[in-house]
Design a protein around this motif. Structure first.
Motif, PDB file in Angstrom:
ATOM      1  N   VAL A 247       0.834  -1.201   0.000  1.00  0.00           N
ATOM      2  CA  VAL A 247       0.000   0.000   0.000  1.00  0.00           C
ATOM      3  C   VAL A 247       0.869   1.251   0.000  1.00  0.00           C
ATOM      4  O   VAL A 247       0.587   2.226  -0.718  1.00  0.00           O
ATOM      5  N   LEU A 248       1.941   1.253   0.780  1.00  0.00           N
ATOM      6  CA  LEU A 248       2.842   2.405   0.816  1.00  0.00           C
ATOM      7  C   LEU A 248       3.499   2.637  -0.540  1.00  0.00           C
ATOM      8  O   LEU A 248       3.626   3.785  -0.992  1.00  0.00           O
ATOM      9  N   HIS A 253       1.366   6.606   0.894  1.00  0.00           N
ATOM     10  CA  HIS A 253       0.956   6.870   2.274  1.00  0.00           C
ATOM     11  C   HIS A 253      -0.165   5.912   2.635  1.00  0.00           C
ATOM     12  O   HIS A 253      -0.680   5.172   1.781  1.00  0.00           O
ATOM     13  N   LEU A 254      -0.535   5.912   3.909  1.00  0.00           N
ATOM     14  CA  LEU A 254      -1.665   5.129   4.393  1.00  0.00           C
ATOM     15  C   LEU A 254      -2.823   6.090   4.656  1.00  0.00           C
ATOM     16  O   LEU A 254      -2.811   6.806   5.662  1.00  0.00           O
ATOM     17  N   ASN A 261       2.255  12.338   1.685  1.00  0.00           N
ATOM     18  CA  ASN A 261       2.813  11.377   0.759  1.00  0.00           C
ATOM     19  C   ASN A 261       4.319  11.263   0.991  1.00  0.00           C
ATOM     20  O   ASN A 261       5.049  12.241   0.884  1.00  0.00           O
ATOM     21  N   LEU A 262       4.762  10.058   1.306  1.00  0.00           N
ATOM     22  CA  LEU A 262       6.162   9.846   1.658  1.00  0.00           C
ATOM     23  C   LEU A 262       7.058   9.608   0.451  1.00  0.00           C
ATOM     24  O   LEU A 262       8.266   9.857   0.519  1.00  0.00           O
TER      25      LEU A 262
END
Length: 296
Positions: A247-248, A253-254, A261-262
């Motif tokens: 998912v990441l 992001h979760l 947003n990473l």
């Protein structure tokens, strides 16, 4: 071939009975109860029963029935195609239910109800399948009913390596599921079935490639060879970790936990103009300069 015919009849009867149960519950129960509980329980029972029978063919078929890996892998592919077509939107997998929760597509009560239904459906299928084996309709069932009392663990490697294998299988499965979620059913189902077949071939010798905690709990948690904590590490912690990583990677992001947003920078809809001016803007400035020159 008699044993194979009995197993094929078992697959057909299981899928047919589960389809009847799905349609009956869909007609009689409210929509929320059907979607969150009945549909998941019946689909998990169908998946677990077919998995248990498939395990008989994989473990006993090569030396008791002469079945080759080509036949067994073909059966795995066809079974998951049938599951994908008949599940009516159910996942029969706790990690998929948790993924929907983390994606903010389902509420916490609905997610918990789905997980409970999946575990209960898989456990019920395990009990009913063992009763079917006790009828000894084939030599394979006779051998399996004798071996079921002292079943062996499906974990044939170390706990750490097993956790990595289950996590990797779950990662690729969920990444494909997220990528194909908006595709047509006619494309999504065969693609996922082919992926499951490939992972069953590559990871099956190590962990049986469950990547489904409810399915693993009904099939192998009660078997000797490993402790309950070791089973939980491999078949619960590994899949959940693989799902979160998928998912990441797909979303960045979760959504249920945080919005930042990473991994991916969101593009702005409106582009800001750069240093160069358009020809129109230059033309509009010329009269002003000429007028100011005359005035001076």
């Amino acid at each position: 071939m008699a044993g194979l015919n009995v197993s094929l009849s078992f697959f057909f009867a299981t899928c047919a009975l589960c389809e009847v149960a799905r349609r009956a519950s869909k007609a009689l129960l409210p929509t929320g109860a059907y979607v969150s509980f009945s549909r998941e329980a019946v689909s998990a029972a169908q998946l677990a029963a077919c998995c248990l029978e498939m395990r008989v063919l994989v473990e006993l078929g090569p030396w008791a029935g002469g079945f080759g890996p080509d036949l067994l892998l073909t059966l795995v592919f066809l079974l998951f195609v049938v599951h994908g077509v008949t599940f009516d939107g159910a996942s029969a997998n706790p990690t998929v239910a948790l993924q929907e929760f983390l994606m903010a597509e389902a509420s916490l009560p609905s997610t918990l109800l789905k997980v409970v239904a999946q575990v209960l459906g898989a456990q019920a299928a395990c009990a009913l399948t063992q009763r079917c084996w006790a009828w000894e309709l084939s030599e394979l069932h006779l051998l399996q009913s004798l071996m079921a009392v002292h079943c062996s663990s499906t974990l044939r490697t170390s706990v750490l390596q097993g956790t990595l294998v289950e996590g990797a299988c779950t990662f690729f499965f969920h990444l494909s599921l997220l990528h194909l979620q908006h595709s047509l059913l006619v494309y999504r189902v065969p693609a996922l079935a082919l992926l499951v077949t490939v992972m069953a071939y590559t990871a099956g010798p190590y962990t049986s490639a469950f990547f489904n905690p409810a399915l693993a709990a009904s099939v192998t948690f009660h078997c000797s060879g490993n402790t309950l904590l070791e089973y939980a590490h491999v078949y619960c912690l590994g899949p959940v970790t693989g799902m979160i990583l998928a998912v990441l990677l797909h979303q960045g992001h979760l959504p249920r936990l945080f919005q930042r947003n990473l991994f991916y920078r969101q593009k702005n809809k409106y582009r800001t103009p750069r240093g160069k001016l358009s020809p129109g803007s230059v033309d509009t400035q010329m009269p002003t300069k000429a007028y100011s020159g005359k005035r001076l």
